[in-house]
Design a protein around this motif. Structure first.
Motif, PDB file in Angstrom:
ATOM      1  N   ASN A 269      37.987  46.939  36.851  1.00 25.96           N
ATOM      2  CA  ASN A 269      38.769  48.149  37.065  1.00 25.96           C
ATOM      3  C   ASN A 269      39.109  48.320  38.549  1.00 25.96           C
ATOM      4  N   ASN A 270      40.386  48.581  38.822  1.00 28.69           N
ATOM      5  CA  ASN A 270      40.882  48.769  40.196  1.00 28.69           C
ATOM      6  C   ASN A 270      40.749  47.505  41.044  1.00 28.69           C
ATOM      7  N   LYS A 271      40.629  46.354  40.416  1.00 29.35           N
ATOM      8  CA  LYS A 271      40.556  45.082  41.129  1.00 29.35           C
ATOM      9  C   LYS A 271      41.836  44.288  40.872  1.00 29.35           C
ATOM     10  N   THR A 272      42.266  43.558  41.891  1.00 29.24           N
ATOM     11  CA  THR A 272      43.467  42.727  41.785  1.00 29.24           C
ATOM     12  C   THR A 272      43.083  41.256  41.851  1.00 29.24           C
TER      13      THR A 272
ATOM     14  N   MET B  85      42.753  38.966  52.373  1.00 26.47           N
ATOM     15  CA  MET B  85      42.218  39.384  51.078  1.00 26.47           C
ATOM     16  C   MET B  85      41.310  40.595  51.245  1.00 26.47           C
ATOM     17  N   ARG B  86      41.192  41.378  50.206  1.00 28.37           N
ATOM     18  CA  ARG B  86      40.280  42.518  50.235  1.00 28.37           C
ATOM     19  C   ARG B  86      38.845  42.066  49.972  1.00 28.37           C
ATOM     20  N   THR B  87      38.700  41.120  49.056  1.00 22.14           N
ATOM     21  CA  THR B  87      37.383  40.567  48.721  1.00 22.14           C
ATOM     22  C   THR B  87      37.451  39.054  48.831  1.00 22.14           C
ATOM     23  N   PRO B  88      36.560  38.425  49.607  1.00 20.83           N
ATOM     24  CA  PRO B  88      36.649  36.976  49.833  1.00 20.83           C
ATOM     25  C   PRO B  88      36.030  36.164  48.683  1.00 20.83           C
TER      26      PRO B  88
ATOM     27  N   GLY C 235      45.593  41.618  49.947  1.00 19.78           N
ATOM     28  CA  GLY C 235      44.926  42.745  49.321  1.00 19.78           C
ATOM     29  C   GLY C 235      44.240  42.412  48.010  1.00 19.78           C
ATOM     30  N   SER C 236      44.116  41.131  47.721  1.00 20.97           N
ATOM     31  CA  SER C 236      43.538  40.714  46.442  1.00 20.97           C
ATOM     32  C   SER C 236      42.008  40.675  46.499  1.00 20.97           C
ATOM     33  N   ASP C 237      41.398  40.784  45.328  1.00 19.21           N
ATOM     34  CA  ASP C 237      39.942  40.702  45.222  1.00 19.21           C
ATOM     35  C   ASP C 237      39.468  39.335  44.745  1.00 19.21           C
ATOM     36  N   CYS C 238      40.397  38.478  44.346  1.00 19.27           N
ATOM     37  CA  CYS C 238      40.014  37.124  43.935  1.00 19.27           C
ATOM     38  C   CYS C 238      41.218  36.210  43.999  1.00 19.27           C
ATOM     39  N   PHE C 239      41.015  35.062  44.587  1.00 21.79           N
ATOM     40  CA  PHE C 239      42.005  33.979  44.580  1.00 21.79           C
ATOM     41  C   PHE C 239      41.580  33.050  43.443  1.00 21.79           C
ATOM     42  N   PHE C 240      42.358  33.036  42.353  1.00 18.67           N
ATOM     43  CA  PHE C 240      41.990  32.285  41.152  1.00 18.67           C
ATOM     44  C   PHE C 240      42.989  31.139  40.974  1.00 18.67           C
ATOM     45  N   LEU C 241      42.562  29.915  41.282  1.00 21.21           N
ATOM     46  CA  LEU C 241      43.431  28.750  41.129  1.00 21.21           C
ATOM     47  C   LEU C 241      43.363  28.249  39.690  1.00 21.21           C
ATOM     48  N   ILE C 242      44.510  28.176  39.042  1.00 15.04           N
ATOM     49  CA  ILE C 242      44.576  27.710  37.657  1.00 15.04           C
ATOM     50  C   ILE C 242      45.232  26.340  37.558  1.00 15.04           C
ATOM     51  N   THR C 243      46.291  26.116  38.327  1.00 20.25           N
ATOM     52  CA  THR C 243      47.044  24.860  38.261  1.00 20.25           C
ATOM     53  C   THR C 243      47.013  24.188  39.625  1.00 20.25           C
TER      54      THR C 243
END
Length: 437
Positions: free
Chosen positions: A308-311, A401-404, A376-384
């Motif tokens: 919730n409230n996370k990007t 980023m907001r959260t590393p 401003g993201s809370d997660c860098f999610f690599l998919i491809t």
């Protein structure tokens, strides 16, 4: 010799160009007027490295002609390749409506002998249906032979795979028809397997099921590595040195997608069910792959103490690099699950959004460059694992980023470097520590 190819998607266009390269005259039939217009202008309606230049070459030479008139394609030659789609139905069976439509059109337009070659991936028993559909549509009884010549293309390297195949499989109940098709490939040096139709089709399904199972297997072992702090890459390397196993398809990650594995696995399971055969191993491979998304999202949710409230920034929308294909892409499932659990999503892909401006992802902020997605993201999610993602300035990412937090769905990022910069990094099975503490 002249050849007709009906259906100009990945398989059809690549097949047509292969035959042009082998010296044949090809008429390619495409009923989608928008796609047809693009192909006639030398433009690909999809991305596939190397094919665009070959397309222009053979259009200029006149060795390849695109038409929307299927009767022209049928009249053009005695060998007709069917390369239309066979998408999955909700129960896992294959939708043969395009195959039926083309078969009836062949029968209605047939004026002499034809060898009809099915390159589309179809379930066992389809050849008899095609023969029946053609026969019922004929204006008068005419001879027709059915041949199966399955494709083994990898998107992103379809042209290379077509011109340098590991093997060519030909199935027919008529040895003369099989020999005619075999002679089309006389200049190729790979093994050519000639067998019956059902065996030829099952070779294709078995190959994809085995590869998918291999990926699901190593993904399960990756979870064990996470639980005990072992290293999945070293496990895979050690196992892959066994010549009975080999090193390929042993990279753990977010799981498989695309137009082939999910569809073919579902179809094979469906064929088994129709005959009272419970394909436990294949079903398990499918289930592990489906669960893999949740495995990563559970980690994500735990690290962020809820979504919730996370990007979450999703990097890569296509199911693999060097293609714009998003069919059964893990990224789309990740996006849906993040949103279901209350998170918001920013997404970036170097090709998909440009190639498919019509693509709508409700609630997703589409970034036009890499930097905009992580800000401003809370997660860098690599998919491809697009190559350009290996060149990211992680120092800049850390500042913006907001959260590393980094989730590596393909185990391709430099975990040591990211951790040294202060990121919380997680792949699968890369010494991330105990999950169940």
């Amino acid at each position: 010799m002249n050849i007709s190819v009906i259906g100009c998607g990945y398989v059809g266009t690549t097949t047509a160009l292969m035959f042009c390269e082998l010296g044949y005259q090809v008429v390619a039939v495409e009923k989608d007027s928008k796609k047809l217009a693009m192909l006639q202008q030398g433009k690909l309606p999809f991305h596939e490295p190397g094919i665009d230049s070959l397309l222009i070459k053979h259009l200029h030479r006149g060795s390849l002609v695109f038409t929307g008139d299927i009767e022209e394609g049928i009249a053009h030659s005695k060998i007709i390749y069917i390369t239309v789609g066979t998408p999955s139905l909700p129960d896992g069976s294959s939708d043969l409506s395009f195959i039926e439509e083309v078969s009836r059109q062949i029968g209605a337009a047939q004026n002499d002998y034809k060898a009809v070659v099915i390159k589309s991936t179809v379930p066992l028993g389809t050849v008899d249906k095609v023969r029946e559909w053609i026969g019922k549509a004929q204006k008068r009884p005419l001879p027709v032979d059915l041949v199966v010549n399955p494709e083994f293309l990898r998107e992103g390297s379809a042209l290379y795979d077509t011109m340098h195949p590991d093997r060519i499989v030909i199935g027919s109940d008529n040895p003369e028809a099989a020999e005619t098709v075999k002679q089309l490939f006389h200049s190729m040096s790979c093994p050519i397997i000639v067998t019956d139709c059902n065996t030829a089709q099952l070779i294709k399904y078995t190959a994809n099921a085995f590869l998918a199972t291999k990926i699901s297997f190593i993904n399960e072992i990756g979870r064990v590595c996470d639980a005990y702090g072992a290293n999945i890459e070293e496990v895979a390397s050690g196992v892959g040195l066994d010549h009975r196993i080999g090193p390929h398809f042993l990279r753990a990650g977010i799981g498989w997608g695309g137009s082939c594995f999910p569809k073919d696995i579902a179809a094979l399971i469906n064929m088994g069910n129709n005959n009272g055969i419970n394909l436990l191993i294949v079903q398990s491979a499918q289930q592990v792959n489906q669960d893999q998304i949740g495995y990563f999202i559970d980690r994500l949710e735990g690290e962020l103490h809820g979504l919730n409230n996370k990007t979450v920034s999703i990097y890569g929308i296509s199911f693999k690099p060097e293609t714009d294909d998003i069919r059964e892409s893990p990224a789309l499932k990740v996006i849906a699950e993040v949103q279901r659990r209350g998170g918001t999503v920013a997404a970036y892909d170097p090709m998909v959004f440009d190639k498919h401006p019509e693509l709508k992802l409700p609630g997703v902020r589409v970034a036009r460059n890499m930097e905009d997605a992580w800000k401003g993201s809370d997660c860098f999610f690599l998919i491809t694992e697009w190559d350009q993602f290996s060149k990211i300035d992680w120092g800049q990412v850390m500042q913006e980023m907001r959260t590393p937090l980094v989730l590596d769905g393909r185990n391709v990022l430099d975990a040591r470097k990211l951790r040294s910069l202060g990121f919380r990094y997680y792949g699968i099975g890369r010494k991330t520590g105990i999950i169940h503490e």
